[in-house]
Design a protein around this motif. Sequence first.
Motif, PDB file in Angstrom:
ATOM      1  N   LEU A 109      45.657  59.127  94.009  1.00 18.99           N
ATOM      2  CA  LEU A 109      45.899  60.219  94.964  1.00 18.99           C
ATOM      3  C   LEU A 109      45.494  59.824  96.378  1.00 18.99           C
ATOM      4  O   LEU A 109      46.209  60.128  97.338  1.00 18.99           O
ATOM      5  CB  LEU A 109      45.159  61.482  94.525  1.00 18.99           C
ATOM      6  CG  LEU A 109      45.778  62.208  93.345  1.00 18.99           C
ATOM      7  CD1 LEU A 109      44.866  63.333  92.877  1.00 18.99           C
ATOM      8  CD2 LEU A 109      47.146  62.769  93.712  1.00 18.99           C
ATOM      9  N   ILE A 110      44.370  59.160  96.517  1.00 24.21           N
ATOM     10  CA  ILE A 110      43.937  58.728  97.850  1.00 24.21           C
ATOM     11  C   ILE A 110      44.923  57.702  98.409  1.00 24.21           C
ATOM     12  O   ILE A 110      45.302  57.769  99.578  1.00 24.21           O
ATOM     13  CB  ILE A 110      42.500  58.181  97.808  1.00 24.21           C
ATOM     14  CG1 ILE A 110      41.518  59.334  97.549  1.00 24.21           C
ATOM     15  CG2 ILE A 110      42.157  57.462  99.113  1.00 24.21           C
ATOM     16  CD1 ILE A 110      40.088  58.898  97.265  1.00 24.21           C
ATOM     17  N   ARG A 111      45.357  56.771  97.578  1.00 28.00           N
ATOM     18  CA  ARG A 111      46.326  55.764  98.016  1.00 28.00           C
ATOM     19  C   ARG A 111      47.626  56.422  98.475  1.00 28.00           C
ATOM     20  O   ARG A 111      48.170  56.107  99.535  1.00 28.00           O
ATOM     21  CB  ARG A 111      46.594  54.771  96.878  1.00 28.00           C
ATOM     22  CG  ARG A 111      47.528  53.647  97.257  1.00 28.00           C
ATOM     23  CD  ARG A 111      47.722  52.656  96.108  1.00 28.00           C
ATOM     24  NE  ARG A 111      48.253  53.287  94.905  1.00 28.00           N
ATOM     25  CZ  ARG A 111      47.607  53.419  93.754  1.00 28.00           C
ATOM     26  NH1 ARG A 111      46.374  52.969  93.612  1.00 28.00           N
ATOM     27  NH2 ARG A 111      48.169  54.018  92.722  1.00 28.00           N
ATOM     28  N   ILE A 142      45.369  67.386 101.915  1.00 25.85           N
ATOM     29  CA  ILE A 142      44.266  66.714 101.210  1.00 25.85           C
ATOM     30  C   ILE A 142      44.499  66.785  99.703  1.00 25.85           C
ATOM     31  O   ILE A 142      44.846  67.833  99.172  1.00 25.85           O
ATOM     32  CB  ILE A 142      42.895  67.315 101.597  1.00 25.85           C
ATOM     33  CG1 ILE A 142      41.778  66.451 101.014  1.00 25.85           C
ATOM     34  CG2 ILE A 142      42.777  68.766 101.167  1.00 25.85           C
ATOM     35  CD1 ILE A 142      40.411  66.720 101.587  1.00 25.85           C
ATOM     36  N   PRO A 143      44.346  65.660  99.014  1.00 24.99           N
ATOM     37  CA  PRO A 143      44.530  65.678  97.562  1.00 24.99           C
ATOM     38  C   PRO A 143      43.468  66.537  96.869  1.00 24.99           C
ATOM     39  O   PRO A 143      42.290  66.491  97.231  1.00 24.99           O
ATOM     40  CB  PRO A 143      44.371  64.213  97.163  1.00 24.99           C
ATOM     41  CG  PRO A 143      44.596  63.432  98.409  1.00 24.99           C
ATOM     42  CD  PRO A 143      44.133  64.305  99.528  1.00 24.99           C
ATOM     43  N   LEU A 144      43.918  67.320  95.886  1.00 27.64           N
ATOM     44  CA  LEU A 144      43.033  68.188  95.106  1.00 27.64           C
ATOM     45  C   LEU A 144      43.203  67.892  93.621  1.00 27.64           C
ATOM     46  O   LEU A 144      44.322  67.848  93.117  1.00 27.64           O
ATOM     47  CB  LEU A 144      43.383  69.663  95.303  1.00 27.64           C
ATOM     48  CG  LEU A 144      43.195  70.309  96.657  1.00 27.64           C
ATOM     49  CD1 LEU A 144      43.730  71.738  96.628  1.00 27.64           C
ATOM     50  CD2 LEU A 144      41.745  70.310  97.053  1.00 27.64           C
ATOM     51  N   ILE A 145      42.078  67.710  92.946  1.00 22.09           N
ATOM     52  CA  ILE A 145      42.074  67.570  91.489  1.00 22.09           C
ATOM     53  C   ILE A 145      41.235  68.706  90.919  1.00 22.09           C
ATOM     54  O   ILE A 145      40.110  68.928  91.361  1.00 22.09           O
ATOM     55  CB  ILE A 145      41.457  66.232  91.034  1.00 22.09           C
ATOM     56  CG1 ILE A 145      42.262  65.041  91.546  1.00 22.09           C
ATOM     57  CG2 ILE A 145      41.358  66.185  89.502  1.00 22.09           C
ATOM     58  CD1 ILE A 145      41.642  63.686  91.208  1.00 22.09           C
ATOM     59  N   PHE A 146      41.787  69.417  89.949  1.00 18.69           N
ATOM     60  CA  PHE A 146      41.006  70.404  89.218  1.00 18.69           C
ATOM     61  C   PHE A 146      40.439  69.735  87.975  1.00 18.69           C
ATOM     62  O   PHE A 146      41.145  69.024  87.269  1.00 18.69           O
ATOM     63  CB  PHE A 146      41.861  71.595  88.787  1.00 18.69           C
ATOM     64  CG  PHE A 146      42.131  72.591  89.873  1.00 18.69           C
ATOM     65  CD1 PHE A 146      41.100  73.198  90.568  1.00 18.69           C
ATOM     66  CD2 PHE A 146      43.429  72.942  90.184  1.00 18.69           C
ATOM     67  CE1 PHE A 146      41.347  74.123  91.563  1.00 18.69           C
ATOM     68  CE2 PHE A 146      43.691  73.873  91.176  1.00 18.69           C
ATOM     69  CZ  PHE A 146      42.643  74.462  91.870  1.00 18.69           C
ATOM     70  N   LEU A 147      39.152  69.976  87.716  1.00 17.15           N
ATOM     71  CA  LEU A 147      38.495  69.588  86.468  1.00 17.15           C
ATOM     72  C   LEU A 147      38.092  70.878  85.785  1.00 17.15           C
ATOM     73  O   LEU A 147      37.361  71.673  86.372  1.00 17.15           O
ATOM     74  CB  LEU A 147      37.223  68.782  86.744  1.00 17.15           C
ATOM     75  CG  LEU A 147      37.341  67.459  87.442  1.00 17.15           C
ATOM     76  CD1 LEU A 147      35.962  66.819  87.562  1.00 17.15           C
ATOM     77  CD2 LEU A 147      38.266  66.536  86.680  1.00 17.15           C
TER      78      LEU A 147
END
Length: 126
Positions: free
Chosen positions: A119-121, A77-82
């Motif tokens: 990322l979803i793509r 699963i894609p993960l983005i940190f903010l």
Amino acid sequence: MKTNKKILLVEDDPNFGRILKDYLTINNYEVTLAVNGIEGFEKFNKSEFNLCILDIMMPFKDGLTLAKEIREINETIPLIFLTAKNLKDDVLKGYKIGADDYLTKPFGLNELIARSRALIRRSKRN
């Protein structure tokens, strides 16, 4: 028009969390908001998501710990940190734990949407 792409957003600042949720929603994402890492992990386990967006500095369980737990369950699963943590060591630690992207605050909301879409793509191609 919903895309039925689901995002788990974990952000402890209630105002910023609502702004992010609203912005992602008007950009056709279904967003589940959690206000700390414990709640984020509970919500992650109750539903399927296409992307996780995690703050790092949160009460009860930080975003790095949450990301490790998510990775134990789902490696892809894609993960983005903010985060406001922008030191090189912080960024490298985020990627080492399994982040696919790392955005430091402040950032542009359009940039978050573009990175999320990318990322979803990419995750659909695997």
